[in-house]
Motif scaffolding. Structure first.
Motif: not given
Lengths: 470, 373
Positions: A418-425, A429-437
């Protein structure tokens, strides 16, 4: 990378309010012999079908309610009051022939456009009856049959009798018996020998009102060396009370044929969804189940394949999302009865906001199934502490040459991801949906492209809504 | 329980069917029912005693009598770690014991315990409660010989906080009667438990173990080994319930199926709500060697919290591959011996106790005396 969901799309895909429409016939009351006879009379059925319904009713009354279904006690099926609704006199073949309010239901879901662009055939079931059934002209020339199942009972009685209720039996459990007593609506598809249908055909099921039961039946027969991709779509508007869906799907894959059965289940949160799905696979045939299960209040469905012929194969790829206090009781069964049979089950479940995901699976290898191979993988992702994931696999082996494997994991989204994706802006919620996908990519890979896009959007919305999950 | 009669038991379910639509009864309940019906008719005796020389053991449960050598014991109520109301035969057991059990306190050291039953046809209830503290090893042998008695053997072990327990359970069951062997463990804070069970099933062996991890930071390694041959049948259920945080449980089962034997291994790994950062791994593997051997595996997981560290399970039907044998033959090992080594390696994965390995070797010699290849 999946793009962020726009607000416009959000409003399009939210579960919508019901659209009232005028109907021809409505049968209400308690489930009695009289009610069953009345449905059979209204449907102008042959006597063999009426007797089959009544026998199923006897089983329904006799069989106990399953005790093993988690949380079933919270649902009072006695509340259901409407068992048959006929929206229009006869199914039509053109959207323009539908009454305006019914047409608007389908236009809102984008079905006319989908049929025009992607599909070879489309049947839509509204409440208890088929209202629209059409097939592209080139399929008719190839001898493919795709008609409402009621019509097939009248037009091809011998063909229908050969398969109907022979794959899913009415004596199997209480809800299978209930289905056969009350079945109405659905589709019959027959693909003749050697015909490979190039584009998918679809049946779309829509429950239009609350406290109603929908019991549609799909029967799909693919003859030798033929191929078919069938898509089952399900939807319902938002109700105050719930409605009940108890459908059945019977697939018969003849020698060297291939059936891909895709389900995109996006019932609204008021639907109690039971579905009896089974395929019989003959020699060297291949049956593929692909299921994206997003909506519903309660789902219990276990697609299964009986591998009856030597060298037959089957796979089941299921993604199940329980985002809210909803229960998904899903899984697959593979019954190996012949030598050299192969099966694979991949199940991915995601639970969040007090959601419960249950996987139940069976791999059965009979004495005659030499060199059977089967592999099951079921992975669960739990997104918060209130949610649950259960896995109940069963492996029964009666032939020592069988090679069977099962693996399951349950985990959560790591803070590092989560931290990695959030650090990319990205927002949480978006980060979680990407991980789920990413978690369900194996399943998405098998779906037709347009359905990958649709399912991805639904999942994105699920996890974007109200600022994310967790 | 109070006030119930044996006749009433006949109307109580023999098994909970709550776990799955396809779960069948892997236990031949009719064999158990025969004994219960005889009990209802008053045509079978309860209890009995066995005479013999049991040197080397510290505690001997002989029929319905307990003898200890240099260790104190007392009668007490059972701990109810094994739920008395679970099913018909658990309830029967508690009725036969009439809320009594033998309680022994074990604090540090190595203890050898034996349970034996008479040869003649009887019903033998046995209930042992062990309270364990410090660093303790227990070798529990449950032997039946050719007995025709129905044995209902329950052991409840209360592991105190910060204890270290090494538990080895060895079962050789009778080919003439059914048995119910039930082990219940309750494990307190910071304890470490290493449990191994080795079983050679009999006519119908129902071998259950339930571990309730109440404390936090508990480590439990459970290892099950079953060698099933002739017409034997085993229903092995191993359940683990984690209620404490930061605990780690690993269960590995390996079973060998020969002749017309039937082997079912199933169980539940559950992490309860509130058990944070706990882990569970549950693995079941079976190696059927003969065409008529039947195997059923059903490892289940129930995870009631999202705050889980690891939760995994896996089940596999294994084979001795010709490539494996060939590889060893090219190294000068004869084929028969190579196969035996591969089977032994499969059964003894993650077994570090020499005593356990010796016992498995002896059983393997008996099992593989016929040509199974």
């Amino acid at each position: 990378m999946a793009r962020a969901v726009e607000l416009e799309e959000f409003s399009k895909l939210e579960y919508l309010e019901p659209i009232p429409y005028r109907h021809e016939v409505e049968i209400r009351g308690r489930i009695t012999r009289g009610l069953i006879e009345e449905i059979s009379r209204v449907k102008k059925e042959p006597d063999w079908m009426r007797r089959l319904r009544l026998r199923a009713l006897e089983y329904f009354e006799k069989l106990p309610t399953p005790k093993w279904l988690y949380g079933l006690e919270s649902i009072d099926l006695e509340e259901i009051t409407t068992y048959y609704v006929k929206p229009i006199e006869e199914p039509v073949k053109s959207w323009d022939e539908l009454p305006g309010e019914i047409r608007s239901i389908y236009e809102r879901l984008g079905l006319p456009e989908t049929y025009a662009r992607y599909l070879a055939g489309l049947t839509t079931v509204l409440d208890s009856e088929t209202v629209y059934s059409a097939m592209k002209a080139y399929l008719e020339k190839l001898g493919v049959i795709m008609i409402p199942i009621e019509e097939s009972v009248r037009k091809y009685p011998d063909l229908v009798k050969r398969y109907f209720s022979r794959i899913v039996g009415f004596a199997e459990h209480k809800f299978a018996a209930l289905h056969y007593a009350l079945w109405s609506g659905g589709v019959f598809v027959y693909v003749p020998k050697g015909v490979k249908v190039p584009y998918p055909v679809e049946a779309f099921f829509y429950v239009g009102r609350e406290l109603e039961g929908q019991f549609e039946h799909s029967l799909i027969v693919v003859d030798e060396d033929a191929e078919l991709t069938f898509i089952e779509g399900c939807s319902a508007p938002r109700f105050k009370r719930y409605s009940f869906h108890d459908g059945a799907v019977e697939l018969y894959a003849h020698r060297n044929s291939k059936i891909t059965f895709v389900t995109v289940q996006n019932w609204s949160r008021n639907i109690v969804n039971f579905n009896n799905k089974r395929a019989i696979a003959e020699e060297d045939s291949y049956v593929e189940w692909l299921e994206g299960s997003v909506g519903s209040k309660y789902t219990a469905t276990y697609p299964s394949t009986v591998l009856k012929g030597r060298g037959s194969r089957s796979s089941s790829l299921v993604v199940s999302i329980s985002n809210g206090p909803y229960i998904k009781d899903t899984g697959s069964k593979m019954i190996h009865l012949a030598p050299d049979t192969r099966s694979k089950i991949v199940s991915k479940s995601i639970s969040s906001k007090r959601g419960v995901n249950i996987y139940r699976g069976l791999i059965y290898v009979s004495e005659n199934a030499a060199n059977a191979r089967s592999y099951t993988q079921c992975d669960s992702l739990i997104l918060d502490e209130e949610s649950k994931a259960y896995t109940y696999p069963i492996i029964e082996v009666k032939n020592r040459t069988a090679e069977i494997g099962h693996e399951a994991t349950t985990g959560r989204i790591s803070e590092e991801q989560l931290f990695y994706l959030q650090s990319r802006g990205l927002r949480e919620g978006q980060a979680k949906s990407i991980i789920v996908l990413g978690f369900i990519r194996d399943i998405l890979r098998g779906l037709p492209l347009e359905y990958v896009s649709m399912l991805s959007r639904v999942i994105q919305l699920e996890f974007e809504r109200f600022g994310g999950v967790g | 329980m109070s006030g119930r009669t044996y006749t009433e038991l006949l109307s109580i379910p023999v098994q909970e069917y709550s776990d799955s639509p396809t779960t069948r009864s892997y236990t031949l309940w009719r064999l158990y029912n025969e004994y219960l019906e005889k009990l209802v008719n008053g045509s079978i005796k309860i209890g009995g005693e066995v005479s013999g020389d049991y040197r080397g053991y510290d505690i001997v449960y002989s029929g319905s009598r307990l003898k200890t050598y240099g260790i104190g014991f007392r009668e007490s109520q059972p701990l109810n770690i094994i739920n008395p109301l679970r099913d018909r035969y658990t309830l029967l057991h508690y009725m036969l014991m009439d809320r009594r059990s033998y309680r022994v306190e074990l604090s540090g050291g190595v203890y050898r315990i034996l349970s034996v039953i008479p040869v003649e046809k009887r019903i033998i209830p046995q209930h042992l409660v062990l309270r364990v503290s410090g660093e303790t090893s227990i070798y529990l042998d449950i032997l039946s010989g050719d007995s025709r008695s129905y044995r209902s053997f329950f052991t409840e072990i209360d592991v105190e906080p910060h204890a270290r327990l090494n538990l080895v359970l060895y079962v050789e069951d009778t080919p003439n009667a059914p048995s119910l062997i039930d082990l219940g463990l309750r494990i307190g804070d910071g304890s470490k438990v290493n449990m191994v069970y080795v079983a050679r099933p009999g006519r119908m062996t129902r071998l259950l173990s339930t571990a309730i991890i109440e404390g936090g930071d508990v480590e439990l390694h459970s290892r099950g080994i079953v060698l099933s041959m002739n017409d034997s049948r085993i229903d092995n259920i191993a359940n683990y319930v984690v209620k404490g945080s930061g605990s780690y449980i690993k269960h590995l089962f390996t079973g060998l199926g020969l002749d017309r034997s039937v082997m079912a291994q199933r169980g539940l790994g559950r992490i309860a709500y509130g058990a944070e950062s706990s882990s569970i791994e549950y693995y079941s593997e079976a190696l059927p060697l003969t065409p008529s051997a039947k195997t059923y595996l059903q490892p289940r997981l129930e995870i009631d919290t999202g705050n889980v560290s690891i939760a995994k399970h896996a089940a596999r039907i294994k084979h001795i591959l010709p490539e494996q044998v060939f590889y060893m033959e090219t190294r000068g090992i004869p084929g028969e011996y190579a196969r035996r080594m591969l089977i032994r390696g499969f059964l003894l994965q993650e077994v570090y106790d020499r005593n356990v390995a010796d016992r498995v070797d002896k059983l393997l010699d008996r099992c593989l005396s016929k040509n199974y290849y």
